[in-house]
Structures are given as C-alpha cells and as structure tokens.
Scaffold this motif. Structure first.
Motif, short mmCIF file in Angstrom:
data_model
loop_
_atom_site.label_atom_id
_atom_site.label_comp_id
_atom_site.label_asym_id
_atom_site.label_seq_id
_atom_site.Cartn_x
_atom_site.Cartn_y
_atom_site.Cartn_z
N MET A 188 0.83 -1.20 0.00
CA MET A 188 0.00 0.00 0.00
C MET A 188 0.87 1.26 0.00
O MET A 188 0.57 2.24 -0.69
N VAL A 189 1.96 1.23 0.76
CA VAL A 189 2.87 2.37 0.79
C VAL A 189 3.50 2.59 -0.58
O VAL A 189 3.59 3.73 -1.07
N VAL A 190 3.93 1.50 -1.22
CA VAL A 190 4.54 1.60 -2.55
C VAL A 190 3.55 2.15 -3.57
O VAL A 190 3.88 3.01 -4.40
N LEU A 191 2.30 1.69 -3.50
CA LEU A 191 1.27 2.17 -4.43
C LEU A 191 0.99 3.66 -4.22
O LEU A 191 0.82 4.41 -5.18
N LEU A 192 0.92 4.07 -2.96
CA LEU A 192 0.70 5.49 -2.67
C LEU A 192 1.88 6.32 -3.17
O LEU A 192 1.70 7.41 -3.71
N PHE A 193 3.08 5.81 -2.97
CA PHE A 193 4.28 6.51 -3.43
C PHE A 193 4.23 6.67 -4.96
O PHE A 193 4.49 7.75 -5.50
N ALA A 194 3.88 5.59 -5.66
CA ALA A 194 3.76 5.65 -7.12
C ALA A 194 2.66 6.61 -7.54
O ALA A 194 2.80 7.36 -8.51
N GLY A 195 1.55 6.61 -6.80
CA GLY A 195 0.44 7.51 -7.10
C GLY A 195 0.84 8.97 -6.98
O GLY A 195 0.48 9.80 -7.82
N VAL A 196 1.60 9.30 -5.93
CA VAL A 196 2.08 10.67 -5.75
C VAL A 196 2.97 11.07 -6.93
O VAL A 196 2.88 12.19 -7.44
N PHE A 197 3.80 10.16 -7.39
CA PHE A 197 4.70 10.44 -8.51
C PHE A 197 3.91 10.63 -9.80
O PHE A 197 4.16 11.56 -10.57
N VAL A 198 2.93 9.75 -10.05
CA VAL A 198 2.13 9.83 -11.27
C VAL A 198 1.24 11.07 -11.27
O VAL A 198 0.96 11.64 -12.32
N ALA A 199 0.81 11.52 -10.07
CA ALA A 199 -0.03 12.72 -9.99
C ALA A 199 0.71 13.94 -10.53
O ALA A 199 0.08 14.91 -10.98
N GLY A 200 2.05 13.90 -10.49
CA GLY A 200 2.84 14.90 -11.19
C GLY A 200 2.82 16.29 -10.62
O GLY A 200 3.21 17.25 -11.29
N ASN A 201 2.37 16.43 -9.37
CA ASN A 201 2.35 17.75 -8.75
C ASN A 201 3.72 18.03 -8.13
O ASN A 201 4.16 17.31 -7.24
N PHE A 202 4.38 19.08 -8.60
CA PHE A 202 5.73 19.36 -8.16
C PHE A 202 5.79 19.65 -6.66
O PHE A 202 6.76 19.29 -5.97
N ALA A 203 4.73 20.29 -6.12
CA ALA A 203 4.69 20.57 -4.68
C ALA A 203 4.65 19.27 -3.88
O ALA A 203 5.22 19.20 -2.79
N TYR A 204 3.98 18.24 -4.42
CA TYR A 204 3.95 16.94 -3.75
C TYR A 204 5.37 16.41 -3.58
O TYR A 204 5.75 15.93 -2.50
N LEU A 205 6.15 16.47 -4.65
CA LEU A 205 7.48 15.89 -4.63
C LEU A 205 8.41 16.64 -3.68
O LEU A 205 9.22 16.02 -2.98
N ILE A 206 8.27 17.95 -3.63
CA ILE A 206 9.10 18.74 -2.72
C ILE A 206 8.78 18.41 -1.27
O ILE A 206 9.67 18.16 -0.45
N VAL A 207 7.48 18.39 -0.94
CA VAL A 207 7.06 18.10 0.43
C VAL A 207 7.43 16.67 0.81
O VAL A 207 7.89 16.41 1.93
N LEU A 208 7.26 15.73 -0.11
CA LEU A 208 7.61 14.34 0.17
C LEU A 208 9.10 14.20 0.44
O LEU A 208 9.51 13.49 1.37
N PHE A 209 9.92 14.87 -0.36
CA PHE A 209 11.36 14.82 -0.15
C PHE A 209 11.73 15.35 1.23
O PHE A 209 12.51 14.73 1.97
#
Length: 394
Positions: A188-209
């Motif tokens: 489930m964690v891996v799927l959510l991680f992939a979903g965040v990446f596919v969503a393509g929102n740059f703010a998501y990636l910055i906050v996740l990092f």
C-alpha cells in the motif's frame, strides 16, 4: 453520534476520491458534510477553550456575512457558501471518527493511486505525443483536471481525487501508520508513493522529499525496514530519468506559476482598493469583473490560490483572526504528537499552492488527524504510543 459521523466521513471520502467520474455527487457530499457538522454540534463533550475560540469566530464570520450582503452587496448565495465553508472547516477540530472509518479513508486513497497508475500505464501503451490529445481535451472539457506527457512515455494524471494522496502517504510512513495493521502495508505504501509520482504535482514531490529527509534525520523508533526504503528508491531510479523529468516539470510550471501570478495580481489589486478594503476585505462571496490575457475572472469563485481568495474576502484583520484560530485549535488537538503536527504542516505547504485548502479536503484532513490522536489504544499499540511520546520529548 460518532457512528453517524464515521459513516458520513466514509461516504464523503468515497465521493471525494471518486470525483472522476462521479462529480455529479458533489451535492450529496456537501449534504453529508453538513450532517457531520450537525451531529458534532449535538455532542456536548467539548472543552471550554475550544468552544470559546469557535464561538468567537462564528460571531465575527456572521458579522462579515451580514457586512458582505448588506454593505458590499455581494451575491447572497456566494456569501453564504463562503461563510459555511469557513465555519465547517473550523468545526472539523471537534469531530472524530472510528478506526474502521480511518481504514476506509486509506483504502479509498490507495485505490485512487492504483487508478491513476493504471491510467498512466495504459496511456503509455495506447498513445503517443499526438494521439493522446483527444483524451486530454475530453478530461479538460469535463473539468476533471488534466492528463499530459512531456515525452510520450510517462503520462501525468492530474485529476480531482488526487488531493490527499500525499497526505495519506505521510500518515502511512509515520509511526501512526502501523496502527491499522494492514496485511499488505508495504504494498500500500509503494502504491501510494507511485500515485504521488504519477499525480505529477511538483509541490507533492518537494514536500515528500522534505518529509522523508526529516523522517531519516529523526530516526523514528518505528521505521520502514531497509527493503522497503530500497524499493522506494528503486522506484525513483527506474523511472524515466529524474533530472529530465524535473527539468520538464519546472519548464511546464512556468505557465502554471503564470496563472497563479495572474490571480495574485488580480486579487491584490481588488483588495488594495483602499485602506478599508485592505483591512476588512471585499466581503464574503466577493467576485471581480476583470479580464486578463490569461483568464476571464468575471463571477469567478474558484481560484488555485484559494487561501488568498479568502484573504480578499475577509481582509487582513478577520483573516488573521481566522488563521490564528486554526493555529490554536490545532495546538490544542495535536500538541501530544509531533508527527501529527508535521503531517499537518506538510499538507498546508502543498495545499497552499493548490486549490486543496479551506475546502472539503482540509475538512477531511483535520478530522483524520484529530481521530488519529484520539483513537483508543489497543494493547499492541500502547508501547508504540509510549515510544512516540518519548521521541517527542527529545
């Protein structure tokens, strides 16, 4: 009443993550939100300080509503809409739901992650840079969001329902994610991680990092094992070259930032009409009659910079009071858990640059975090909470 709140919470989350293609159910979602508000008002087990903060805000918001309709002559429907939205989001701090309801929240978001991941892979297989355009126009025409690609190999799926993917991921990889005892937790964690990446929102990636960096620095007592971390890193590395992706994203964001800059300029000019409007705002439900090169803002009530639109309506005095009330209620509710506060701040950061704040999304976020810190502990979890508490004391 908690059972009614939990049931309503589950259905609201179902609709919120199924806005594509069930956006027609938005009125039902609003009705269920009001039911949660009503059932919460009946509950008398609230602390006096929290009630006082809420009552003061409702009083001033009611005055602002009357000012908007009577003095500023704004449309009553728009004014009441903004009024209810502000009241409902603030009242979320008084609502808690069951553990089962929270599990459904996670399930719905994992399903959303799977849906956009399948959509991205399917479009990669079926379309190229030219042939996918009719699909993009169809999605945009339905006002579901956007789907696009920079190279024809990786398709970004930015649609309604993605707003809480990162929020859910942050919960799952925090110490509180283990409270649910999901059988397929790592998947489930891996799927959510992939979903965040596919969503393509740059703010998501910055906050996740930043969140993962903080997680690593703090060395949580309950941490993901090396295999899972390695799998997440492998997912990043094996994706289409990250450097090029980030470069393309930054380039594409120029138009998006241009839109936000345009909105900021339009709303700022309207707010700065004089000292009176700067301090007291243009009234709840205010609309501007401005046409720019980028957009026609006539009668617009939906902005990417939603928080700044609320500032335009309330003015600096009332908006500051409202934000301070959120800070105080969040402190009173979440002060027992550092990681709940970190997750909430992470959400605020990425939501502030997207239209995910001061709406139903934030309403759900607050209820979810409020419920996490309020859950009755199972025997297996008591040692976990003690560890989290010790970590917070460091």
């Amino acid at each position: 009443m908690k059972r009614l709140q939990s049931l309503s919470y589950v259905f609201v989350n179902f609709i919120l993550t199924r806005m594509v293609p069930l956006s027609v159910l938005s009125p039902l979602m609003n009705l269920l939100t009001l039911i949660m508000l009503g059932s919460g008002l009946i509950n008398k087990r609230h602390s006096g300080s929290k009630i006082t903060i809420f009552a003061i805000n409702v009083t001033f918001l009611t005055i602002a509503l009357l000012f908007s309709i009577g003095f500023e002559r704004n449309q009553p429907v728009n004014a009441i809409r903004s009024y209810l939205l502000l009241v409902i989001v603030l009242f979320a701090y008084f609502i808690t739901v069951s553990r089962t309801a929270l599990k459904w929240f996670v399930y719905f978001n994992v399903f959303q992650a799977c849906a956009i991941l399948i959509a991205s892979l399917s479009m990669t297989y079926l379309f190229n840079l030219e042939t996918y355009l009719p699909v993009r126009f169809f999605v945009q025409g339905r006002e579901w969001g956007d789907v696009y690609t920079y190279n024809g190999y990786f398709f970004i799926i930015q649609i309604k329902g993605n707003a809480l993917l990162l929020f859910t991921l942050m919960i799952m990889i925090s110490p509180f994610g283990r409270q649910f005892y999901f059988k397929y937790y790592k998947l489930m964690v891996v799927l959510l991680f992939a979903g965040v990446f596919v969503a393509g929102n740059f703010a998501y990636l910055i906050v996740l990092f930043l969140y993962l960096l903080l997680w690593y620095i703090r060395k949580l007592p309950v941490r993901l094992n090396i295999k899972l971390v390695g799998l997440l890193l492998l997912l990043l590395i094996s994706a289409y070259p990250i450097v090029r992706y980030v470069g393309n994203t930054v380039e594409a964001k120029k138009s998006s930032l241009g839109t936000r800059g345009d909105q900021l300029q339009v709303l700022s000019r309207d707010l700065n009409e004089n000292v009176f409007t700067l301090l007291l705002g243009k009234g709840l439900g205010n609309t501007v009659s401005v046409v720019t090169k980028m957009r026609d803002y006539t009668d617009q009530v939906y902005y990417e910079l939603q928080a700044f639109y609320m500032l335009n309506q309330l003015g600096f005095i009332m908006f500051s009071l409202y934000i301070m009330s959120h800070v105080l209620l969040a402190y009173l509710n979440f002060r027992g858990s550092l990681w709940i506060i970190i997750i909430y701040l992470g959400y605020i950061v990425y939501a502030s640059t997207n239209p995910y704040i001061l709406d139903t999304n934030q309403f759900i976020v607050i209820i979810t975090l409020n419920s996490l810190v309020s859950l009755p502990l199972l025997e297996k979890e008591k040692s976990l909470r003690k560890l989290v508490g010790k970590e917070n004391e460091k």
